[in-house]
Design a protein around this motif. Structure first.
Motif, PDB file in Angstrom:
ATOM      1  N   UNK A 101      72.954  14.837  33.291  1.00  0.00           N
ATOM      2  CA  UNK A 101      71.777  14.352  34.020  1.00  0.00           C
ATOM      3  C   UNK A 101      70.833  15.511  34.343  1.00  0.00           C
ATOM      4  N   UNK A 102      71.378  16.678  34.640  1.00  0.00           N
ATOM      5  CA  UNK A 102      70.534  17.861  34.871  1.00  0.00           C
ATOM      6  C   UNK A 102      69.726  18.179  33.613  1.00  0.00           C
ATOM      7  N   UNK A 103      70.382  18.112  32.465  1.00  0.00           N
ATOM      8  CA  UNK A 103      69.691  18.394  31.198  1.00  0.00           C
ATOM      9  C   UNK A 103      68.615  17.356  30.927  1.00  0.00           C
ATOM     10  N   UNK A 104      68.925  16.093  31.229  1.00  0.00           N
ATOM     11  CA  UNK A 104      67.949  15.028  30.994  1.00  0.00           C
ATOM     12  C   UNK A 104      66.750  15.179  31.917  1.00  0.00           C
ATOM     13  N   UNK A 105      66.998  15.554  33.181  1.00  0.00           N
ATOM     14  CA  UNK A 105      65.898  15.759  34.129  1.00  0.00           C
ATOM     15  C   UNK A 105      65.026  16.934  33.702  1.00  0.00           C
ATOM     16  N   UNK A 106      65.652  18.026  33.290  1.00  0.00           N
ATOM     17  CA  UNK A 106      64.876  19.189  32.837  1.00  0.00           C
ATOM     18  C   UNK A 106      64.025  18.853  31.624  1.00  0.00           C
ATOM     19  N   UNK A 107      64.603  18.078  30.703  1.00  0.00           N
ATOM     20  CA  UNK A 107      63.854  17.670  29.514  1.00  0.00           C
ATOM     21  C   UNK A 107      62.670  16.782  29.893  1.00  0.00           C
ATOM     22  N   UNK A 108      62.903  15.839  30.825  1.00  0.00           N
ATOM     23  CA  UNK A 108      61.819  14.942  31.263  1.00  0.00           C
ATOM     24  C   UNK A 108      60.697  15.729  31.921  1.00  0.00           C
ATOM     25  N   UNK A 109      61.056  16.725  32.736  1.00  0.00           N
ATOM     26  CA  UNK A 109      60.034  17.535  33.414  1.00  0.00           C
ATOM     27  C   UNK A 109      59.260  18.378  32.411  1.00  0.00           C
ATOM     28  N   UNK A 110      59.954  18.915  31.425  1.00  0.00           N
ATOM     29  CA  UNK A 110      59.268  19.731  30.424  1.00  0.00           C
ATOM     30  C   UNK A 110      58.308  18.885  29.586  1.00  0.00           C
ATOM     31  N   UNK A 111      58.698  17.659  29.292  1.00  0.00           N
ATOM     32  CA  UNK A 111      57.812  16.772  28.536  1.00  0.00           C
ATOM     33  C   UNK A 111      56.554  16.433  29.337  1.00  0.00           C
ATOM     34  N   UNK A 112      56.693  16.305  30.667  1.00  0.00           N
ATOM     35  CA  UNK A 112      55.523  16.069  31.509  1.00  0.00           C
ATOM     36  C   UNK A 112      54.573  17.261  31.446  1.00  0.00           C
ATOM     37  N   UNK A 113      55.137  18.460  31.523  1.00  0.00           N
ATOM     38  CA  UNK A 113      54.321  19.681  31.446  1.00  0.00           C
ATOM     39  C   UNK A 113      53.526  19.716  30.143  1.00  0.00           C
ATOM     40  N   UNK A 114      54.205  19.487  29.037  1.00  0.00           N
ATOM     41  CA  UNK A 114      53.545  19.554  27.724  1.00  0.00           C
ATOM     42  C   UNK A 114      52.498  18.451  27.593  1.00  0.00           C
ATOM     43  N   UNK A 115      52.851  17.225  27.999  1.00  0.00           N
ATOM     44  CA  UNK A 115      51.920  16.094  27.869  1.00  0.00           C
ATOM     45  C   UNK A 115      50.685  16.288  28.739  1.00  0.00           C
ATOM     46  N   UNK A 116      50.871  16.840  29.942  1.00  0.00           N
ATOM     47  CA  UNK A 116      49.712  17.072  30.813  1.00  0.00           C
ATOM     48  C   UNK A 116      48.772  18.105  30.207  1.00  0.00           C
ATOM     49  N   UNK A 117      49.329  19.151  29.631  1.00  0.00           N
ATOM     50  CA  UNK A 117      48.482  20.183  29.024  1.00  0.00           C
ATOM     51  C   UNK A 117      47.726  19.631  27.822  1.00  0.00           C
ATOM     52  N   UNK A 118      48.409  18.847  26.999  1.00  0.00           N
ATOM     53  CA  UNK A 118      47.749  18.243  25.834  1.00  0.00           C
ATOM     54  C   UNK A 118      46.632  17.310  26.292  1.00  0.00           C
ATOM     55  N   UNK A 143      29.393   3.427  25.412  1.00  0.00           N
ATOM     56  CA  UNK A 143      29.910   2.888  26.680  1.00  0.00           C
ATOM     57  C   UNK A 143      31.300   3.423  27.005  1.00  0.00           C
ATOM     58  N   UNK A 144      31.756   4.399  26.243  1.00  0.00           N
ATOM     59  CA  UNK A 144      33.095   4.954  26.497  1.00  0.00           C
ATOM     60  C   UNK A 144      33.135   5.604  27.872  1.00  0.00           C
ATOM     61  N   UNK A 145      34.130   5.297  28.700  1.00  0.00           N
ATOM     62  CA  UNK A 145      34.215   5.906  30.028  1.00  0.00           C
ATOM     63  C   UNK A 145      34.460   7.406  29.932  1.00  0.00           C
ATOM     64  N   UNK A 146      33.955   8.127  30.896  1.00  0.00           N
ATOM     65  CA  UNK A 146      34.161   9.576  30.896  1.00  0.00           C
ATOM     66  C   UNK A 146      35.594   9.902  31.272  1.00  0.00           C
ATOM     67  N   UNK A 147      36.288  10.667  30.434  1.00  0.00           N
ATOM     68  CA  UNK A 147      37.691  10.988  30.745  1.00  0.00           C
ATOM     69  C   UNK A 147      37.790  11.937  31.933  1.00  0.00           C
ATOM     70  N   UNK A 148      38.940  11.943  32.597  1.00  0.00           N
ATOM     71  CA  UNK A 148      39.164  12.785  33.761  1.00  0.00           C
ATOM     72  C   UNK A 148      40.421  13.620  33.573  1.00  0.00           C
ATOM     73  N   UNK A 149      40.369  14.829  34.102  1.00  0.00           N
ATOM     74  CA  UNK A 149      41.560  15.671  34.096  1.00  0.00           C
ATOM     75  C   UNK A 149      42.646  15.034  34.960  1.00  0.00           C
ATOM     76  N   UNK A 150      43.897  15.333  34.616  1.00  0.00           N
ATOM     77  CA  UNK A 150      45.018  14.883  35.445  1.00  0.00           C
ATOM     78  C   UNK A 150      45.627  16.128  36.074  1.00  0.00           C
ATOM     79  N   UNK A 151      45.381  16.299  37.377  1.00  0.00           N
ATOM     80  CA  UNK A 151      45.745  17.529  38.049  1.00  0.00           C
ATOM     81  C   UNK A 151      46.996  17.336  38.898  1.00  0.00           C
ATOM     82  N   UNK A 152      48.138  17.695  38.348  1.00  0.00           N
ATOM     83  CA  UNK A 152      49.374  17.747  39.124  1.00  0.00           C
ATOM     84  C   UNK A 152      50.031  19.092  38.872  1.00  0.00           C
ATOM     85  N   UNK A 153      50.822  19.526  39.850  1.00  0.00           N
ATOM     86  CA  UNK A 153      51.527  20.795  39.676  1.00  0.00           C
ATOM     87  C   UNK A 153      52.595  20.635  38.616  1.00  0.00           C
TER      88      UNK A 153
END
Length: 320
Positions: A101-118, A143-153
């Motif tokens: 579960x620790x490995x799965x949590x670390x992997x999930x957090x790392x995927x969030x980091x990469x996806x947010x940067x992309x 008429x495309x809406x203006x995209x917004x940054x997603x700012x999380x730590x």
């Protein structure tokens, strides 16, 4: 005459071809941004699922509720909800979890980091294209809406230290033209993480936030104001952020002050400020709306005109 018509026709064809290419590029950028947001949502959703598994293992109902709230929060509230989940996950004693579960949590957090940067890279490129004069004048974005940054730590990927609480006092320092002073700096642990931010800093132990705002203003700008020359706190911002490899849980209180001078003396900078701040500038609301740079608070461009237009009503407003 015929030659002129031919030249004009060729130029017109070139212009039409350029406009079509620009419109097509914008369309591709919007598709890329939408796809990046979908990937980020998927990564955040997976993190919420893993967080619920963690909650079941360590028997914490609050973590389950926070994960559910983050997963189903509306877009304007999503950043705050995801940051709250980050704080809760950072506080979990991972030695109590099964290794799988620790490995799965670390992997999930790392995927969030990469996806947010992309996602934020896609938003940056799209906004850069949309803010070109020709694109705005001819409304090539449609008429495309203006995209917004997603700012999380970004979650700590190594170690399990909880974010450090950091109360801070900040000053929206305005000149006679209604422009706000911002400093430009960066994160020492990430050369690509640069941003503009307001005057201010951490509140010292047992220090009043208004006194801290006055002190920080003088140290960073050389401008000395009395306590009663600051209005507020007009805004409150709660944010979890990463700086120099450490996460902080910040509660920022914003005051407003006006100065008759635009001369800024940074000789009072401390060592961290000297190492990380490279320039300062006075920004109008129009400047803030047109820039592609990262600015904190992220709502500053929208809220500055409102702040200038009316007297403070005595209420402290939550901002992002």
């Amino acid at each position: 005459m015929i030659a002129l018509l031919i030249v004009a026709g060729v130029l017109l064809l070139i212009l039409v071809a350029w406009l079509m290419a620009t419109a097509n590029r914008l369309d591709r950028l919007h598709i890329r941004t939408d796809a990046a947001w979908a990937a980020l949502e998927a990564a955040l959703g997976r993190r919420a699922v893993v967080a619920r598994a963690v909650a079941a293992t360590v028997d914490t109902g609050s973590l389950r509720e926070i994960a559910d709230h983050a997963e189903h929060a509306a877009r304007p509230d999503r950043e705050a909800a995801e940051n709250e989940l980050s704080r809760e996950l950072a506080a979990v004693e991972r030695v109590r979890l099964p290794l799988a579960l620790v490995a799965e949590l670390s992997d999930a957090e790392q995927r969030v980091v990469i996806a947010r940067r992309v996602h934020n890279d896609a938003v940056r490129d799209t906004l850069t294209q949309r803010r070109r004069r020709t694109v705005r004048w001819l409304k090539l974005a449609g008429t495309a809406p203006q995209p917004e940054y997603f700012e999380i730590a970004e979650p700590e990927l190594n170690g399990d230290a909880a974010p450090v609480p950091r109360p801070s006092a900040r000053v929206l320092l305005l000149d006679g033209e209604g422009r706000v002073l911002l400093f430009h700096g960066g994160n020492p642990s990430d050369e690509n993480d640069t941003f503009w931010f307001t005057v201010g800093g951490g509140v010292e132990p047992h220090e009043d936030i208004r006194a801290a705002a006055v002190r920080e203003l003088f140290e960073e700008t050389g401008i000395k104001l009395a306590d009663d020359e600051l209005t507020g706190p007009v805004w409150r911002r709660r944010v979890v952020f990463s700086f120099d490899g450490r996460s902080y849980d910040a509660e920022e209180w914003f005051f407003v002050a006006t100065t008759p001078t635009t001369t800024v003396d940074t000789s009072g900078f401390n060592r961290i400020e000297l190492d990380t701040i490279d320039e300062h500038r006075w920004w109008s609301a129009a400047d803030l709306r047109s820039t592609t740079d990262t600015v904190y608070p992220v709502q500053l461009a929208d809220l500055l005109p409102e702040l200038l237009a009316a007297e403070w009503d005595g209420r402290t407003k939550s901002v992002r």
